[in-house]
Scaffold this motif. Structure first.
Motif, PDB file in Angstrom:
ATOM      1  N   LEU A 129      42.516  36.768  41.147  1.00 57.34           N
ATOM      2  CA  LEU A 129      42.923  37.569  42.637  1.00 57.34           C
ATOM      3  C   LEU A 129      41.529  37.700  43.344  1.00 57.34           C
ATOM      4  N   PHE A 130      41.442  37.101  44.715  1.00 62.15           N
ATOM      5  CA  PHE A 130      40.150  37.190  45.148  1.00 62.15           C
ATOM      6  C   PHE A 130      40.178  37.436  46.796  1.00 62.15           C
ATOM      7  N   ALA A 131      39.143  38.130  47.076  1.00 58.78           N
ATOM      8  CA  ALA A 131      39.035  38.360  48.442  1.00 58.78           C
ATOM      9  C   ALA A 131      37.620  38.193  49.075  1.00 58.78           C
ATOM     10  N   ASP A 132      37.369  38.023  50.413  1.00 54.52           N
ATOM     11  CA  ASP A 132      36.073  38.382  50.984  1.00 54.52           C
ATOM     12  C   ASP A 132      35.210  37.211  50.346  1.00 54.52           C
ATOM     13  N   MET A 133      35.411  35.994  50.517  1.00 55.89           N
ATOM     14  CA  MET A 133      34.815  34.880  50.335  1.00 55.89           C
ATOM     15  C   MET A 133      33.699  34.251  51.486  1.00 55.89           C
ATOM     16  N   ASP A 134      32.670  33.857  51.125  1.00 56.90           N
ATOM     17  CA  ASP A 134      31.768  33.206  51.940  1.00 56.90           C
ATOM     18  C   ASP A 134      32.403  32.005  52.803  1.00 56.90           C
ATOM     19  N   GLN A 135      32.627  32.171  53.978  1.00 59.33           N
ATOM     20  CA  GLN A 135      33.165  31.155  54.945  1.00 59.33           C
ATOM     21  C   GLN A 135      31.922  30.343  55.497  1.00 59.33           C
ATOM     22  N   CYS A 174      40.968  20.244  31.564  1.00 62.82           N
ATOM     23  CA  CYS A 174      41.832  21.472  31.456  1.00 62.82           C
ATOM     24  C   CYS A 174      41.801  22.267  32.921  1.00 62.82           C
ATOM     25  N   MET A 175      42.476  23.146  33.043  1.00 64.35           N
ATOM     26  CA  MET A 175      42.567  24.039  34.110  1.00 64.35           C
ATOM     27  C   MET A 175      41.879  25.205  33.542  1.00 64.35           C
ATOM     28  N   ASN A 176      40.676  25.582  34.423  1.00 66.16           N
ATOM     29  CA  ASN A 176      40.036  26.895  33.721  1.00 66.16           C
ATOM     30  C   ASN A 176      40.884  27.917  34.707  1.00 66.16           C
ATOM     31  N   HIS A 177      40.912  27.983  36.061  1.00 65.52           N
ATOM     32  CA  HIS A 177      41.615  28.886  36.666  1.00 65.52           C
ATOM     33  C   HIS A 177      42.372  28.558  38.223  1.00 65.52           C
ATOM     34  N   TYR A 178      43.295  29.101  38.659  1.00 66.89           N
ATOM     35  CA  TYR A 178      43.549  28.761  40.167  1.00 66.89           C
ATOM     36  C   TYR A 178      43.438  30.343  40.656  1.00 66.89           C
ATOM     37  N   ALA A 179      43.163  30.235  41.948  1.00 68.42           N
ATOM     38  CA  ALA A 179      42.736  31.777  42.621  1.00 68.42           C
ATOM     39  C   ALA A 179      43.594  31.885  43.789  1.00 68.42           C
ATOM     40  N   VAL A 180      44.187  33.152  44.004  1.00 67.72           N
ATOM     41  CA  VAL A 180      45.081  33.600  44.961  1.00 67.72           C
ATOM     42  C   VAL A 180      44.385  34.437  45.977  1.00 67.72           C
ATOM     43  N   GLU A 181      44.440  34.378  47.048  1.00 64.00           N
ATOM     44  CA  GLU A 181      43.728  35.043  48.121  1.00 64.00           C
ATOM     45  C   GLU A 181      44.330  36.359  48.405  1.00 64.00           C
ATOM     46  N   MET A 182      43.930  37.601  48.447  1.00 63.93           N
ATOM     47  CA  MET A 182      44.446  38.894  48.629  1.00 63.93           C
ATOM     48  C   MET A 182      43.780  39.274  49.848  1.00 63.93           C
ATOM     49  N   ASP A 183      44.276  40.363  50.477  1.00 62.00           N
ATOM     50  CA  ASP A 183      43.911  40.818  51.688  1.00 62.00           C
ATOM     51  C   ASP A 183      42.645  41.497  51.384  1.00 62.00           C
ATOM     52  N   ASP A 184      42.232  42.384  50.436  1.00 61.56           N
ATOM     53  CA  ASP A 184      41.215  43.009  50.221  1.00 61.56           C
ATOM     54  C   ASP A 184      41.064  43.420  48.855  1.00 61.56           C
ATOM     55  N   VAL A 185      40.038  44.345  48.696  1.00 62.44           N
ATOM     56  CA  VAL A 185      39.750  44.888  47.021  1.00 62.44           C
ATOM     57  C   VAL A 185      41.074  45.891  46.562  1.00 62.44           C
ATOM     58  N   ASP A 186      41.594  46.543  47.681  1.00 62.25           N
ATOM     59  CA  ASP A 186      42.803  47.261  47.276  1.00 62.25           C
ATOM     60  C   ASP A 186      43.865  46.589  46.781  1.00 62.25           C
ATOM     61  N   ALA A 187      44.305  45.401  47.573  1.00 65.41           N
ATOM     62  CA  ALA A 187      45.423  44.479  47.328  1.00 65.41           C
ATOM     63  C   ALA A 187      45.003  43.834  46.077  1.00 65.41           C
TER      64      ALA A 187
END
Ligand SMILES: [Fe+2]
Length: 313
Positions: A256-262, A200-213
């Motif tokens: 909705l995510f932002a600021d991931m380790d690179q 199954c799919m647990n989730h898909y993740a969409v990058e946003m600019d920051d915590v306000d976004a």
């Protein structure tokens, strides 16, 4: 590593129009029939009709034809059949419901959002003006799809397919390989494998600019469907991303995510195996509530299992 990008996902759902309408409402661009993109990436989610909700295709990017040959040989060594024609390698996830396509692709970097000045203790960088974080009411649009999380009946076997076969790199894992975080780009993870009774799919993740976004977009969702919030806002331990998990109108969880380790230098990153008895801090370094059970497994998993069976899976 031959792979360099997660290009896009194809999601199959019973009502594609509902999903397209939802994401265009949050600022994605409907570039073609069923294709949702962002300002920088013309295709990020391809929405198709299907009898049950699932990822039907995962498209990955590599640098040149020799990468495709290397991946084909790795899959061969595992006994996974694949085809390599017209600059694309295709195979089926042996434990999933989706096809994996690897293509030679050039992916330009994302444009950088305008920096928001933030005052900190002892350092005033925004004087005599109001923060755009407080005055903005329109959510900034999504930037890209960053990762997908699959539930699989055999995490170890799926890890062999993605790691040894396709060339994903292990970034971190939970104790005993319970869940494994893989990357095919500089993101800490583009793929997470976790246990589930059926694929199954647990989730898909969409990058946003920051915590306000994240906050503005998430608030727009819960204004219409208060029950859509599943978990967050918070910050993860593994990957360090800020997150808010919600349900789309087809019952699929998205983040909705932002600021991931690179990870730009593999030699400077050491994969860790986190002990699961650190709970609740294994999952999040902070968050205000508790994850609903459907954070770990879709609430409609029994219906999904029946629909898969009816579809001959
Ligand atoms: Fe995630």
């Amino acid at each position: 590593m031959p792979l360099h990008s997660l290009l896009d996902l194809e999601l199959s759902v019973p009502d594609p129009d509902a999903l397209v309408g939802f994401w265009t409402g949050l600022g994605m661009v409907h570039t073609d029939a069923g294709i949702l993109g962002t300002a920088d990436r013309p295709s990020q989610l391809r929405v198709a009709e299907g009898s049950y909700r699932h990822v039907s295709e995962l498209r990955l990017g590599c640098s040149d034809e020799s990468d495709l040959v290397a991946i084909r040989d790795s899959l061969n060594a595992l006994g996974v059949p694949s085809t390599l024609t017209d600059g694309a390698l295709r195979c089926v996830d042996p434990l999933g419901d989706h096809e994996v396509v690897v293509e030679v692709a050039d992916v330009p970097p994302l444009t950088t959002p305008e920096a928001r000045e933030a005052n900190r203790p002892g350092r005033i960088t925004r004087a005599n003006s109001r923060s755009s974080g407080a005055t903005g009411s329109q959510p900034a649009p999504p930037r890209r799809v960053g990762h997908v999380v699959f539930g699989t009946p055999d995490v170890a076997a799926s890890a062999v397919f993605y790691g040894d076969g396709l060339g994903f790199k292990l970034s971190d894992s939970l104790e005993g390989g319970f869940a494994r975080f893989f990357r095919c780009s500089t993101d800490h993870h583009n793929l997470l494998l976790m246990p589930a009774p059926v694929p199954c799919m647990n989730h898909y993740a969409v990058e946003m600019d920051d915590v306000d976004a994240i906050g503005l977009a998430g608030m727009r969702v819960v204004a219409e469907r208060p029950e859509a919030s599943v978990y967050g806002v918070g910050r993860h331990v593994l990957g360090a991303n800020l997150f808010w998990y919600l349900l789309d109108p087809q019952g699929g969880m998205f983040e909705l995510f932002a600021d991931m380790d690179q990870i730009t230098d593999d030699d400077q990153w050491e994969a860790e195996e986190l002990r699961t008895d650190w709970d609740p801090f294994t999952i999040a370094s902070w968050e205000p509530g508790h994850a609903k059970p459907d954070f770990f497994l879709p609430a409609d998993i029994d219906d999904l299992a029946k629909a898969r069976e009816a579809a001959g899976r």
